[in-house]
Scaffold this motif. Structure first.
Motif, short mmCIF file in Angstrom:
data_model
loop_
_atom_site.label_atom_id
_atom_site.label_comp_id
_atom_site.label_asym_id
_atom_site.label_seq_id
_atom_site.Cartn_x
_atom_site.Cartn_y
_atom_site.Cartn_z
N VAL A 1 20.54 -6.86 -12.41
CA VAL A 1 20.12 -5.65 -13.04
C VAL A 1 19.32 -4.68 -12.36
O VAL A 1 19.32 -3.39 -12.44
CB VAL A 1 19.28 -6.13 -14.49
N MET A 2 18.39 -5.24 -11.78
CA MET A 2 17.41 -4.54 -10.92
C MET A 2 17.82 -3.66 -9.90
O MET A 2 17.65 -2.40 -9.64
CB MET A 2 16.35 -5.45 -10.17
N GLU A 3 18.98 -4.19 -9.24
CA GLU A 3 19.75 -3.40 -8.18
C GLU A 3 20.71 -2.30 -8.64
O GLU A 3 20.36 -1.37 -8.22
CB GLU A 3 20.89 -4.36 -7.59
N LYS A 4 20.98 -2.51 -9.95
CA LYS A 4 22.01 -1.47 -10.70
C LYS A 4 21.11 -0.39 -11.02
O LYS A 4 21.44 0.70 -11.08
CB LYS A 4 22.81 -2.17 -11.67
N LEU A 5 19.98 -0.84 -11.57
CA LEU A 5 19.11 0.28 -11.98
C LEU A 5 18.10 0.93 -11.03
O LEU A 5 17.29 1.84 -11.42
CB LEU A 5 18.27 -0.29 -13.38
N GLY A 6 18.32 0.29 -9.98
CA GLY A 6 17.36 1.01 -8.91
C GLY A 6 15.96 0.51 -8.76
O GLY A 6 15.05 1.36 -8.47
N ALA A 7 15.43 -0.67 -9.46
CA ALA A 7 14.17 -1.20 -9.68
C ALA A 7 13.66 -1.75 -8.52
O ALA A 7 14.40 -2.72 -8.04
CB ALA A 7 13.79 -1.89 -10.82
N ARG A 8 12.51 -1.76 -7.87
CA ARG A 8 12.18 -2.37 -6.65
C ARG A 8 11.29 -3.71 -7.15
O ARG A 8 11.28 -4.61 -6.40
CB ARG A 8 11.08 -1.40 -6.03
N ASN A 9 10.91 -3.58 -8.37
CA ASN A 9 10.09 -4.57 -8.59
C ASN A 9 10.26 -4.70 -10.21
O ASN A 9 10.78 -3.89 -10.89
CB ASN A 9 8.59 -4.88 -8.13
N THR A 10 9.30 -5.86 -10.83
CA THR A 10 9.55 -5.78 -12.30
C THR A 10 8.71 -5.01 -12.95
O THR A 10 9.04 -4.12 -13.96
CB THR A 10 8.73 -7.08 -12.70
N ALA A 11 7.51 -4.17 -12.16
CA ALA A 11 7.06 -3.20 -12.87
C ALA A 11 7.78 -1.80 -12.86
O ALA A 11 7.82 -0.83 -13.80
CB ALA A 11 5.72 -2.77 -12.06
N ASP A 12 8.64 -1.64 -11.84
CA ASP A 12 9.46 -0.69 -11.60
C ASP A 12 10.45 -0.71 -12.86
O ASP A 12 10.89 0.34 -13.64
CB ASP A 12 10.39 -0.63 -10.44
N LEU A 13 11.12 -1.91 -13.02
CA LEU A 13 12.24 -2.14 -14.15
C LEU A 13 11.54 -1.97 -15.56
O LEU A 13 12.15 -1.17 -16.20
CB LEU A 13 12.30 -3.63 -14.15
N MET A 14 10.17 -2.22 -15.82
CA MET A 14 9.57 -1.75 -17.03
C MET A 14 9.44 -0.35 -17.15
O MET A 14 9.65 0.21 -18.15
CB MET A 14 8.22 -2.56 -17.25
N ARG A 15 9.17 0.11 -16.04
CA ARG A 15 8.89 1.69 -16.12
C ARG A 15 10.31 2.53 -16.59
O ARG A 15 10.36 3.32 -17.29
CB ARG A 15 8.29 2.32 -15.18
N THR B 1 0.84 -1.25 0.02
CA THR B 1 0.09 0.02 0.15
C THR B 1 0.76 1.22 0.01
O THR B 1 0.59 2.29 -0.69
CB THR B 1 -1.08 -0.20 1.04
N GLU B 2 1.96 1.40 0.75
CA GLU B 2 2.79 2.55 0.50
C GLU B 2 3.34 2.94 -0.66
O GLU B 2 3.42 3.91 -0.93
CB GLU B 2 3.84 2.28 1.64
N HIS B 3 3.71 1.71 -1.50
CA HIS B 3 4.52 1.98 -2.64
C HIS B 3 3.26 2.32 -3.73
O HIS B 3 3.53 3.27 -4.33
CB HIS B 3 4.80 0.49 -3.24
N LEU B 4 2.06 1.68 -3.62
CA LEU B 4 0.98 2.29 -4.17
C LEU B 4 0.59 3.68 -4.16
O LEU B 4 0.59 4.38 -5.01
CB LEU B 4 -0.24 1.61 -4.04
N LEU B 5 0.46 4.24 -2.87
CA LEU B 5 0.40 5.51 -2.60
C LEU B 5 1.31 6.20 -3.07
O LEU B 5 0.78 7.49 -3.46
CB LEU B 5 -0.02 5.55 -0.82
N SER B 6 2.63 6.05 -2.71
CA SER B 6 3.67 6.73 -3.26
C SER B 6 3.72 7.10 -4.72
O SER B 6 3.79 8.14 -5.17
CB SER B 6 4.94 6.23 -2.78
N ASP B 7 3.16 6.06 -5.62
CA ASP B 7 3.20 6.12 -7.00
C ASP B 7 2.15 6.94 -7.52
O ASP B 7 2.15 7.55 -8.25
CB ASP B 7 3.41 4.70 -7.49
N ILE B 8 1.01 6.70 -6.66
CA ILE B 8 -0.17 7.80 -7.14
C ILE B 8 -0.05 9.13 -6.67
O ILE B 8 -0.16 9.94 -7.67
CB ILE B 8 -1.43 7.37 -6.29
N ARG B 9 0.74 9.38 -5.53
CA ARG B 9 0.96 10.84 -5.52
C ARG B 9 1.84 11.31 -6.42
O ARG B 9 1.60 12.43 -6.89
CB ARG B 9 1.78 10.67 -4.10
N GLU B 10 2.88 10.49 -6.85
CA GLU B 10 3.88 10.94 -7.76
C GLU B 10 3.23 11.34 -9.25
O GLU B 10 3.54 12.13 -9.74
CB GLU B 10 4.93 10.02 -7.96
N ALA B 11 2.27 10.49 -9.65
CA ALA B 11 1.63 10.59 -10.93
C ALA B 11 0.61 11.82 -10.80
O ALA B 11 0.77 12.79 -11.65
CB ALA B 11 0.67 9.39 -10.99
#
Length: 211
Positions: free
Chosen positions: A192-206, A119-129
């Motif tokens: 790859v995810m660590e080097k690019l700073g991706a938290r999950n697959t959706a982050d990586l795709m973005r 939920t924290e991740h979702l809320l953070s992404d919504i606020r950013e959007a």
């Protein structure tokens, strides 16, 4: 309540989030979560109900399940994007669906969130959007160029793995194409995810799609 939180809630109060999920319990839980943050909410359990509500009032954010009974959440995402309202759309996945997640991101989804929902991740992404919507509304597509550090750190093999993942290949499929085991693919993928700073697959795709 701090001054920052006060103004954040005041900002949220004018914003409507429309949740679309065939599970009423998920709709209710997310509605409570968003209302506690000051948002207005409404929800639908199928695409037809959502479209009726959308015609009455275009939401500021839509949260849509990838599966909607006989309908596809991707089809609904396509319809929302075709309306060109600029509404950020977040997709929910009941279980890992890499291919669908990649497709959703390419179609313009802001993120794909797996269940159980962070939920924290979702809320953070919504606020950013919503912040992007306020500051970049005049820009074409509402998107800002993102400078991504980390690509230069990837090894040739990691770049190959990233390319295959971005194309929707599973670990097993990528391993077969590269002549390595799925476990080795998973190790490269984690690096790859660590080097690019991706938290999950959706982050990586973005990151891939906006770089």
């Amino acid at each position: 309540m701090s001054q920052d939180n006060y103004y954040g809630v005041a900002f949220n109060r004018e914003r409507l989030i429309h949740i679309v999920d065939p599970d009423p319990a998920t709709c209710e839980a997310l509605s409570v979560l968003f209302r506690l943050e000051g948002f207005q909410t409404t929800f639908s359990i199928d695409a037809a109900q959502f479209m009726l509500g959308f015609e009455r009032r275009s939401p500021d954010v839509a949260v849509i399940n990838l599966r909607l009974g006989e309908d596809s959440g991707l089809s609904l995402l396509r319809r929302v994007k075709a309306m060109r309202t600029g509404t950020p759309v977040f997709m929910l996945a009941d279980y890992p669906q890499l291919e669908a997640a990649v497709t959703a991101m390419k179609m313009g989804a802001s993120s794909v969130i797996g269940k159980p929902i962070d939920t924290e991740h979702l809320l953070s992404d919504i606020r950013e959007a919503l912040r992007r919507d306020v500051h970049l509304n005049a820009m074409q597509g509402g998107r800002r160029a993102v400078e991504v550090r980390g690509f230069s750190q990837l090894t040739p093999r990691e770049r190959e793995v990233l390319q295959l993942i971005s194309n929707g290949q599973s670990n097993k499929e990528a391993g077969r194409l590269l002549g390595i085991s799925p476990r080795t693919v998973e190790v490269h993928r984690a690096r790859v995810m660590e080097k690019l700073g991706a938290r999950n697959t959706a982050d990586l795709m973005r990151i891939v799609l906006t770089s």
